[in-house]
Motif scaffolding. Sequence first.
Motif, mmCIF file in Angstrom:
data_model
loop_
_atom_site.group_PDB
_atom_site.id
_atom_site.type_symbol
_atom_site.label_atom_id
_atom_site.label_comp_id
_atom_site.label_asym_id
_atom_site.label_seq_id
_atom_site.Cartn_x
_atom_site.Cartn_y
_atom_site.Cartn_z
ATOM 1 N N GLY A 169 0.734 -1.384 -0.054
ATOM 2 C CA GLY A 169 -0.080 -0.048 0.065
ATOM 3 C C GLY A 169 0.921 1.338 -0.170
ATOM 4 N N THR A 170 1.915 1.248 0.202
ATOM 5 C CA THR A 170 3.027 2.491 -0.058
ATOM 6 C C THR A 170 2.805 2.828 -1.171
ATOM 7 O OG1 THR A 170 4.710 1.221 1.580
ATOM 8 C CG2 THR A 170 5.221 3.115 0.322
ATOM 9 N N LYS A 199 1.295 1.032 -4.296
ATOM 10 C CA LYS A 199 0.275 1.707 -5.223
ATOM 11 C C LYS A 199 0.999 2.886 -5.849
ATOM 12 C CE LYS A 199 -3.240 3.830 -6.209
ATOM 13 N NZ LYS A 199 -4.330 3.169 -7.519
ATOM 14 N N ASN A 200 0.840 2.947 -7.143
ATOM 15 C CA ASN A 200 1.417 3.738 -8.056
ATOM 16 C C ASN A 200 0.441 5.164 -8.197
ATOM 17 O OD1 ASN A 200 2.455 5.276 -10.354
ATOM 18 N ND2 ASN A 200 2.808 3.358 -11.426
ATOM 19 N N ILE A 201 1.125 6.356 -7.960
ATOM 20 C CA ILE A 201 0.248 7.451 -7.805
ATOM 21 C C ILE A 201 -0.208 8.085 -9.168
ATOM 22 C CG2 ILE A 201 1.325 8.236 -5.683
ATOM 23 C CD1 ILE A 201 2.711 10.474 -7.586
ATOM 24 N N ALA A 220 0.117 14.737 -5.213
ATOM 25 C CA ALA A 220 0.028 13.334 -5.075
ATOM 26 C C ALA A 220 0.800 12.869 -3.625
ATOM 27 C CB ALA A 220 0.366 12.477 -6.037
ATOM 28 N N ASN A 221 1.735 13.841 -3.493
ATOM 29 C CA ASN A 221 2.554 13.493 -2.256
ATOM 30 C C ASN A 221 2.997 12.174 -1.889
ATOM 31 O OD1 ASN A 221 3.983 14.516 -0.258
ATOM 32 N ND2 ASN A 221 2.313 14.722 1.332
ATOM 33 N N PRO A 222 3.716 11.222 -2.681
ATOM 34 C CA PRO A 222 4.061 9.992 -2.653
ATOM 35 C C PRO A 222 4.896 9.702 -1.629
ATOM 36 C CG PRO A 222 5.353 10.924 -4.424
ATOM 37 C CD PRO A 222 4.230 12.189 -4.186
ATOM 38 N N ASP A 223 4.864 8.419 -0.937
ATOM 39 C CA ASP A 223 5.708 8.097 0.323
ATOM 40 C C ASP A 223 7.053 7.844 -0.157
ATOM 41 O OD1 ASP A 223 3.360 7.880 1.864
ATOM 42 O OD2 ASP A 223 2.922 5.934 0.890
ATOM 43 N N ALA A 283 13.728 -0.858 2.112
ATOM 44 C CA ALA A 283 14.704 0.139 2.689
ATOM 45 C C ALA A 283 14.063 1.528 3.088
ATOM 46 C CB ALA A 283 15.959 0.343 2.112
ATOM 47 N N LYS A 284 13.165 1.800 1.887
ATOM 48 C CA LYS A 284 12.729 3.363 1.944
ATOM 49 C C LYS A 284 11.275 3.144 2.710
ATOM 50 C CE LYS A 284 16.398 5.179 0.568
ATOM 51 N NZ LYS A 284 17.146 6.203 1.014
ATOM 52 N N ALA A 285 10.597 2.455 2.754
ATOM 53 C CA ALA A 285 9.093 2.370 3.079
ATOM 54 C C ALA A 285 8.826 2.838 4.425
ATOM 55 C CB ALA A 285 8.385 0.809 2.914
#
Length: 297
Positions: A169-170, A199-201, A220-223, A283-285
């Motif tokens: 869901g990231t 989830k692709n923005i 969209a402010n992605p994670d 690593a980044k989530a």
Amino acid sequence: MKRMQWMLAVLLCCMASAATALQVTDDRGVTVTLPGVPQRIVSLLPSLTETVCELGYCNRLVGVDRYSTFPVELHNLPQVGGGIDPNVEMVLALRPDVVLMAKSSPAVARLESLGLKVLALEPKTHADVQRVMLRIGQLLQVQDAQRIWRAIDAGVSAAAQSLPASVRGTRVYFEVNPGPYAASEASFIGETLTRLGVKNIVPASLGPFPKLNPEYVVRANPDIILIGQSSAASLATRPGWTGMRAMREQRICDFAPDEANVLVRPGPRMAEAARIMARCLEAKAPRTSAGVSGAKP
């Protein structure tokens, strides 16, 4: 009597020639007819080049585009420019039986006008990749070209299974190149990201690789942002981008050129691409609940 025998011999010769002729239909719907399996191939698209090699026929390549740099066996081959702007004279001098290139290349018509056989193939989705691999397998008379896709499919599934549930869901943004051009849900990259559970923005409705208004990404402010190192350096200069969550928290996967090449090529190394993305995502989530970033576009 002799004339009849001669005519019969000619007829039999023509029938034998027709029996050995090879026909392959490309992505334009054009059926390309060759006298037999090509022995001399020029490839002007890296993913097609890699597929020829993966099928075991690197030795049939007599020239490639400047971006076809994998596998290492290609390093001694003549480079004939790019897929969009090939050096036509060099291509002709190599006397190829067939030229493999992207359907969208403006050079297709030019090469055909000079009498060259062109097979125009352009994979953009997973289904495209499977079809193109089968077409090249047909061209080279490889009986089980589908084995490449089976290995890719298994590799992507393994990469997905390696990720912890917290990654699911990231919300991610994958930039293919400056513009910015993004990989949407409809692209082969987007389909791999979906299989990895994120989830692709950028929705499929925008097309596989749309050019975006940079403000779209801000809203969209992605994670997480996934991007090549050469483009990542300029992210902070884009208006409004430093305020995005991914930028504030340094959740950016900036891929070195070798990794970026793997990621953007819809060919045999797609399982490796999935593993590269999976390592980045783990690593980044964010370590909080998935899908907690800001407003959607």
